[in-house]
Design a protein around this motif. Structure first.
Motif, PDB file in Angstrom:
ATOM      1  N   ALA A  66      -4.769 -51.762 -65.390  1.00  0.00           N
ATOM      2  CA  ALA A  66      -5.533 -51.025 -64.374  1.00  0.00           C
ATOM      3  C   ALA A  66      -5.514 -51.716 -63.014  1.00  0.00           C
ATOM      4  CB  ALA A  66      -6.970 -50.831 -64.851  1.00  0.00           C
ATOM      5  N   THR A  67      -5.778 -53.009 -62.985  1.00  0.00           N
ATOM      6  CA  THR A  67      -5.846 -53.725 -61.713  1.00  0.00           C
ATOM      7  C   THR A  67      -4.516 -53.672 -60.971  1.00  0.00           C
ATOM      8  OG1 THR A  67      -7.549 -55.212 -62.571  1.00  0.00           O
ATOM      9  CG2 THR A  67      -6.331 -55.949 -60.634  1.00  0.00           C
ATOM     10  N   GLN A  68      -3.426 -53.924 -61.686  1.00  0.00           N
ATOM     11  CA  GLN A  68      -2.100 -53.911 -61.068  1.00  0.00           C
ATOM     12  C   GLN A  68      -1.748 -52.516 -60.545  1.00  0.00           C
ATOM     13  OE1 GLN A  68      -3.007 -55.298 -63.949  1.00  0.00           O
ATOM     14  NE2 GLN A  68      -1.581 -56.912 -64.612  1.00  0.00           N
ATOM     15  N   GLN A  69      -2.093 -51.498 -61.335  1.00  0.00           N
ATOM     16  CA  GLN A  69      -1.773 -50.130 -60.919  1.00  0.00           C
ATOM     17  C   GLN A  69      -2.540 -49.726 -59.667  1.00  0.00           C
ATOM     18  OE1 GLN A  69      -1.441 -46.987 -63.922  1.00  0.00           O
ATOM     19  NE2 GLN A  69      -1.634 -48.544 -65.503  1.00  0.00           N
ATOM     20  N   ILE A  70      -3.827 -50.025 -59.636  1.00  0.00           N
ATOM     21  CA  ILE A  70      -4.653 -49.657 -58.488  1.00  0.00           C
ATOM     22  C   ILE A  70      -4.210 -50.403 -57.231  1.00  0.00           C
ATOM     23  CG2 ILE A  70      -6.980 -49.886 -57.517  1.00  0.00           C
ATOM     24  CD1 ILE A  70      -6.699 -47.459 -59.309  1.00  0.00           C
ATOM     25  N   GLN A  71      -3.855 -51.685 -57.397  1.00  0.00           N
ATOM     26  CA  GLN A  71      -3.396 -52.478 -56.244  1.00  0.00           C
ATOM     27  C   GLN A  71      -2.132 -51.886 -55.628  1.00  0.00           C
ATOM     28  OE1 GLN A  71      -3.048 -56.394 -57.971  1.00  0.00           O
ATOM     29  NE2 GLN A  71      -5.160 -56.954 -57.485  1.00  0.00           N
ATOM     30  N   LEU A  72      -1.230 -51.393 -56.462  1.00  0.00           N
ATOM     31  CA  LEU A  72       0.042 -50.853 -55.980  1.00  0.00           C
ATOM     32  C   LEU A  72      -0.096 -49.426 -55.448  1.00  0.00           C
ATOM     33  CD1 LEU A  72       3.142 -51.083 -55.707  1.00  0.00           C
ATOM     34  CD2 LEU A  72       3.309 -50.323 -58.097  1.00  0.00           C
ATOM     35  N   LEU A  73      -0.943 -48.663 -56.084  1.00  0.00           N
ATOM     36  CA  LEU A  73      -1.027 -47.215 -55.849  1.00  0.00           C
ATOM     37  C   LEU A  73      -1.290 -46.852 -54.389  1.00  0.00           C
ATOM     38  CD1 LEU A  73      -2.862 -44.655 -58.068  1.00  0.00           C
ATOM     39  CD2 LEU A  73      -3.592 -44.886 -55.710  1.00  0.00           C
ATOM     40  N   GLN A  74      -2.279 -47.474 -53.787  1.00  0.00           N
ATOM     41  CA  GLN A  74      -2.694 -47.099 -52.436  1.00  0.00           C
ATOM     42  C   GLN A  74      -1.538 -47.204 -51.442  1.00  0.00           C
ATOM     43  OE1 GLN A  74      -5.870 -46.017 -51.739  1.00  0.00           O
ATOM     44  NE2 GLN A  74      -5.463 -45.682 -49.564  1.00  0.00           N
ATOM     45  N   ASN A  75      -0.905 -48.372 -51.377  1.00  0.00           N
ATOM     46  CA  ASN A  75       0.195 -48.560 -50.427  1.00  0.00           C
ATOM     47  C   ASN A  75       1.371 -47.648 -50.732  1.00  0.00           C
ATOM     48  OD1 ASN A  75      -1.160 -50.497 -48.962  1.00  0.00           O
ATOM     49  ND2 ASN A  75      -0.251 -52.222 -50.056  1.00  0.00           N
ATOM     50  N   PHE A  76       1.626 -47.430 -52.008  1.00  0.00           N
ATOM     51  CA  PHE A  76       2.763 -46.610 -52.428  1.00  0.00           C
ATOM     52  C   PHE A  76       2.632 -45.192 -51.895  1.00  0.00           C
ATOM     53  CE2 PHE A  76       5.477 -44.184 -55.239  1.00  0.00           C
ATOM     54  CZ  PHE A  76       6.514 -45.051 -55.560  1.00  0.00           C
ATOM     55  N   TYR A  77       1.483 -44.564 -52.138  1.00  0.00           N
ATOM     56  CA  TYR A  77       1.307 -43.177 -51.707  1.00  0.00           C
ATOM     57  C   TYR A  77       1.092 -43.060 -50.201  1.00  0.00           C
ATOM     58  CZ  TYR A  77       1.190 -41.566 -56.549  1.00  0.00           C
ATOM     59  OH  TYR A  77       1.518 -41.270 -57.842  1.00  0.00           O
ATOM     60  N   VAL A  78       0.503 -44.066 -49.582  1.00  0.00           N
ATOM     61  CA  VAL A  78       0.367 -44.047 -48.121  1.00  0.00           C
ATOM     62  C   VAL A  78       1.747 -44.107 -47.478  1.00  0.00           C
ATOM     63  CG1 VAL A  78      -0.416 -45.367 -46.115  1.00  0.00           C
ATOM     64  CG2 VAL A  78      -1.986 -44.926 -48.006  1.00  0.00           C
ATOM     65  N   GLU A  79       2.632 -44.949 -48.002  1.00  0.00           N
ATOM     66  CA  GLU A  79       4.015 -45.009 -47.511  1.00  0.00           C
ATOM     67  C   GLU A  79       4.704 -43.655 -47.656  1.00  0.00           C
ATOM     68  OE1 GLU A  79       5.693 -49.553 -48.248  1.00  0.00           O
ATOM     69  OE2 GLU A  79       6.357 -47.914 -49.534  1.00  0.00           O
ATOM     70  N   MET A  80       4.551 -43.056 -48.829  1.00  0.00           N
ATOM     71  CA  MET A  80       5.176 -41.758 -49.077  1.00  0.00           C
ATOM     72  C   MET A  80       4.578 -40.689 -48.165  1.00  0.00           C
ATOM     73  SD  MET A  80       5.481 -39.550 -52.628  1.00  0.00           S
ATOM     74  CE  MET A  80       5.898 -40.960 -53.634  1.00  0.00           C
ATOM     75  N   GLN A  81       3.286 -40.768 -47.970  1.00  0.00           N
ATOM     76  CA  GLN A  81       2.573 -39.832 -47.099  1.00  0.00           C
ATOM     77  C   GLN A  81       3.112 -39.899 -45.672  1.00  0.00           C
ATOM     78  OE1 GLN A  81      -1.935 -39.124 -47.622  1.00  0.00           O
ATOM     79  NE2 GLN A  81      -1.838 -40.701 -46.070  1.00  0.00           N
ATOM     80  N   GLU A  82       3.311 -41.118 -45.177  1.00  0.00           N
ATOM     81  CA  GLU A  82       3.838 -41.302 -43.822  1.00  0.00           C
ATOM     82  C   GLU A  82       5.288 -40.828 -43.721  1.00  0.00           C
ATOM     83  OE1 GLU A  82       3.171 -45.448 -43.151  1.00  0.00           O
ATOM     84  OE2 GLU A  82       1.032 -45.184 -42.700  1.00  0.00           O
ATOM     85  N   ASP A  83       6.040 -41.040 -44.772  1.00  0.00           N
ATOM     86  CA  ASP A  83       7.441 -40.619 -44.791  1.00  0.00           C
ATOM     87  C   ASP A  83       7.552 -39.099 -44.771  1.00  0.00           C
ATOM     88  OD1 ASP A  83      10.304 -40.820 -45.160  1.00  0.00           O
ATOM     89  OD2 ASP A  83       9.970 -40.303 -47.259  1.00  0.00           O
TER      90      ASP A  83
END
Length: 354
Positions: A59-76
């Protein structure tokens, strides 16, 4: 020569495509739209198993990665993808409330469970024992994600909306040949459709059908996700969704009267205001018997890979598992044993002996 062929374009396929694009890898995508579990899912990200008050795997690893991942995709993509939203767990008894406090003291859960009990949020939701708030939660706006990413790759002429023909795949030492397309590697991200994939029939995939209802309730006025025996979450103005059912026997994507009745019962147990059913949807989730993803390389074909088995948590697992697979292929970083399909080597050997 392309670097990758991606087969399937739900959460897994989109996450992998994002990483490939970010790292300037050439790829093509094949998807016929037959596997729809991503498009109809609630797409919630939630680090806690709310039935038992236990942490989700990694859970901790997934949550840490998730935010930046989707924000990057969102900006793209230039569209909104990530929507933080509270998830509130309705307590059915004082015992459940006490279990919540016990769980919140555990190191692996302390950052995810609020110790402040919410007594009431709405006169139409009866909460005699209160509600607990899960932290670091939200939704991924899947319709935005899928339509924007398909538009992006359509413009590049690298999206093929067609049924994949396994018999047309040819392998050689340097790569894969498929209908005139040459690529270094092929990755299957098909969700439950992988059950028809002859290369991975040995994997213990188990389909789990889920149904959702969309309903209108002008008096409800809630902005949070409410979880009890089922869950409800805001959809559009004065409309909401209620879900979900879990059916391991019926693996069709056909809506059922039984599913509708079950969801209406869940809804009536959650709210007391009037509502009108607007729509019903169904899809099959790709679940695995040991509740872990299916990631890795084929036992014999070294340029064939799989990214699958995300089950009911595709929104959270996709960034984590896609990153793991990319690092495995491109950086030779070992896969975690719990997600690596090498854990089913014995099944593969036994299947081939028959």
């Amino acid at each position: 020569m392309k670097d990758y062929i991606i087969v399937g374009f739900g959460f897994a396929g989109v996450a992998l495509a994002h990483l490939l694009n970010k790292n300037q890898k050439d790829f093509v995508v094949f998807d016929d739209g037959s596997s729809s579990s991503t498009s109809i899912s609630g797409a919630l990200y939630n680090p806690v198993v709310l039935k038992r008050f236990t942490p989700v795997w990694k859970a901790t690893q997934q949550i840490q990665l998730l935010q930046n991942f989707y924000v990057e995709m969102q900006e793209d993509l230039g569209v909104k993808l990530i929507a933080p939203i509270r998830i509130l767990r309705k307590f059915a008894s004082l015992e459940e409330q006490n279990n919540w406090f016990v769980a919140s003291d555990k190191p692996e859960l302390s950052s995810f469970l609020s110790t402040k009990i919410i007594k009431e949020i709405n006169s139409y939701i009866n909460t005699p024992f209160g509600l607990g708030e899960v932290l670091h939660t939200g939704r991924i706006l899947t319709n935005n994600m899928l339509s924007a990413y398909r538009d992006k790759i359509n413009k590049k002429n690298i999206f093929y909306k067609e049924k994949f023909d396994y018999s047309a795949v040819k392998f050689h030492k340097e790569g894969v040949l498929y209908k005139g397309i040459v690529a270094k590697r092929i990755v299957f991200c098909e969700g439950y459709a992988v059950m028809k994939n002859p290369y991975f029939t040995y994997l213990p995939m188990q389909g789990c059908k889920g149904e959702l209802l969309t309903f209108s309730a002008p008096d409800l006025h809630i902005k949070d996700i409410i979880k009890s025996a089922g869950f409800i979450f805001p959809n559009q103005e004065n409309t909401y969704k209620v879900g979900a059912t879990y059916n391991y026997k019926d693996t069709t994507d056909t809506i059922t009267e039984q599913g509708k009745e079950e969801l209406i019962d869940k809804l009536k147990n959650l709210i007391s205001c009037d509502f009108t059913i607007i729509n019903q949807q169904a899809a099959v989730r790709p679940t695995v018997l040991d509740r872990r993803p299916l990631v890795g390389v084929h036992p014999e074909i070294q340029n064939m890979f799989i990214l699958n088995g995300l089950g009911t948590r595709g929104a959270m697992l996709a960034p984590y598992t896609a990153t793991a697979l990319f690092d495995f292929i491109e950086k030779e970083k070992p896969l975690e044993k719990e997600m690596n399909i090498s854990r089913f080597q014995k099944r593969y050997r036994l299947r081939n002996q028959k």
